[in-house]
Design a protein around this motif. Sequence first.
Motif, short mmCIF file in Angstrom:
data_model
loop_
_atom_site.label_atom_id
_atom_site.label_comp_id
_atom_site.label_asym_id
_atom_site.label_seq_id
_atom_site.Cartn_x
_atom_site.Cartn_y
_atom_site.Cartn_z
N PRO A 106 0.81 -1.23 0.00
CA PRO A 106 0.00 0.00 0.00
C PRO A 106 0.84 1.27 0.00
N THR A 110 0.71 3.96 -3.17
CA THR A 110 0.39 5.38 -2.98
C THR A 110 1.53 6.26 -3.50
N GLU A 155 -3.50 -2.01 -5.38
CA GLU A 155 -3.18 -0.74 -4.73
C GLU A 155 -3.07 0.40 -5.75
N ASN A 158 -6.45 1.74 -6.12
CA ASN A 158 -6.73 2.65 -5.01
C ASN A 158 -6.09 4.01 -5.21
N SER A 199 -7.56 -5.68 -0.25
CA SER A 199 -6.99 -4.36 -0.51
C SER A 199 -7.86 -3.53 -1.44
N ILE A 267 -4.92 -3.52 6.99
CA ILE A 267 -4.24 -3.10 5.76
C ILE A 267 -4.09 -1.58 5.78
N SER A 269 -3.81 2.13 4.54
CA SER A 269 -4.48 2.84 3.45
C SER A 269 -3.99 4.28 3.36
N TRP A 271 -3.36 5.94 0.83
CA TRP A 271 -3.96 6.63 -0.31
C TRP A 271 -5.19 7.45 0.10
#
Length: 390
Positions: A106, A110, A155, A158, A199, A267, A269, A271
């Motif tokens: 992740p 990002t 990811e 995302n 995810s 998980i 995150s 982002w």
Amino acid sequence: MDRRDNRRGSAPRQDDRGYRGRDNRGGQPPYNRRYSGGNDRQPPPEKTPLEKVKDLLVRIGDNLASPLERNLAGLAEALSKMLAQDLGQIIDILLECALNLPTKTPVYGTLIGLMYTKSPDFGKAISHRIYSIFAIALKRVNFYDIKFLTRLLSELVNANVVDAKSLFALFDRLLSDDASAPQGRRDFFAMVVMQSLPSAAHRLNQEDPEKLKQLMETLDNRTANRDPLITSAISVLEHTNPVSLVRWVYEALAEQAQVGWPPLSTIRSPWVHFKEQLDTSSPLTLFNFSPNPEDIGLELPDKDPSPEERVIVYPTFQNLFHVLDKESQLWSSRSISNVDRFVIQDYIIDLMHFFNEEYKEKEQIEKKKEKNKKRWLTFYRISVVELSIY
């Protein structure tokens, strides 16, 4: 002291070891053993900018006392300025980190998204590289690369680098085998998809909830129709009537679907913090879609390899470490979903793979010791990050 020592231009006196000062014409002064630890090795050379970049990418997210979002923004800004000269090398380093430190996928997803907002050409270049590596991984049946690249693409959805349509197309391709394919092969590709859904499912549900529902129906059919002998051999212990781990994971995901696919606490995150900035870029379509939606240009391994080719033995999925057992003392004081428990086990397996990987290059004993030291330091950092969640 001899008064000649104070006269300008006089030669420095020679001590009892024969050393005549810094301008000694006989060579460099002897290494100061008092401060060198008793050896004559010269200090290590200064690292190149790309070596420093690699160190930063390996360490980012490890220090819990340092805000991850600020570090990501600063690193993305610095790397974007280097793309004009070192585009290929930076992409190689990023993907090397993503494939070797999958618990931080992740973070890298990002970071790639932030760099894409600053350089659209970078987003296209790294997407094409991922596609090429994925094609090679499928051809060589590299289980971990297939798994980690699929997770990275999740990811990147995302982070708004790759569109949801591309990820759904990849999932459909991985699940395209019919009932004639070996059970191990069908289980493997089903697990690759299900290992990535924790995810990506929250974002996919926002983008195309109907397509996500169809994907879950496909996984339901895939995991329900299995050989009962294999089912009893790799069952999850908490069930009265044993079910395979593959089926157990589907049921855990179905529980999440019933509550609207909320984000998981297990998980990271990052982002989410940059969502407004990431959404300013236009997501890329990773595959060139033909009239046949299943034709995305990625060929799955041959179901029936020729006698000259090696026999492909797909991994067997089992319940390890009692992570999935509800009665385990590990969960006695915690309220946690089944998907979260599966994510924890998956992280543990990834870390075990990381530390059991054979060295690809034969190095000297001292270099191996230094490398082991660095790997254990990385293990410590990752462990601190992951265990701090719980």
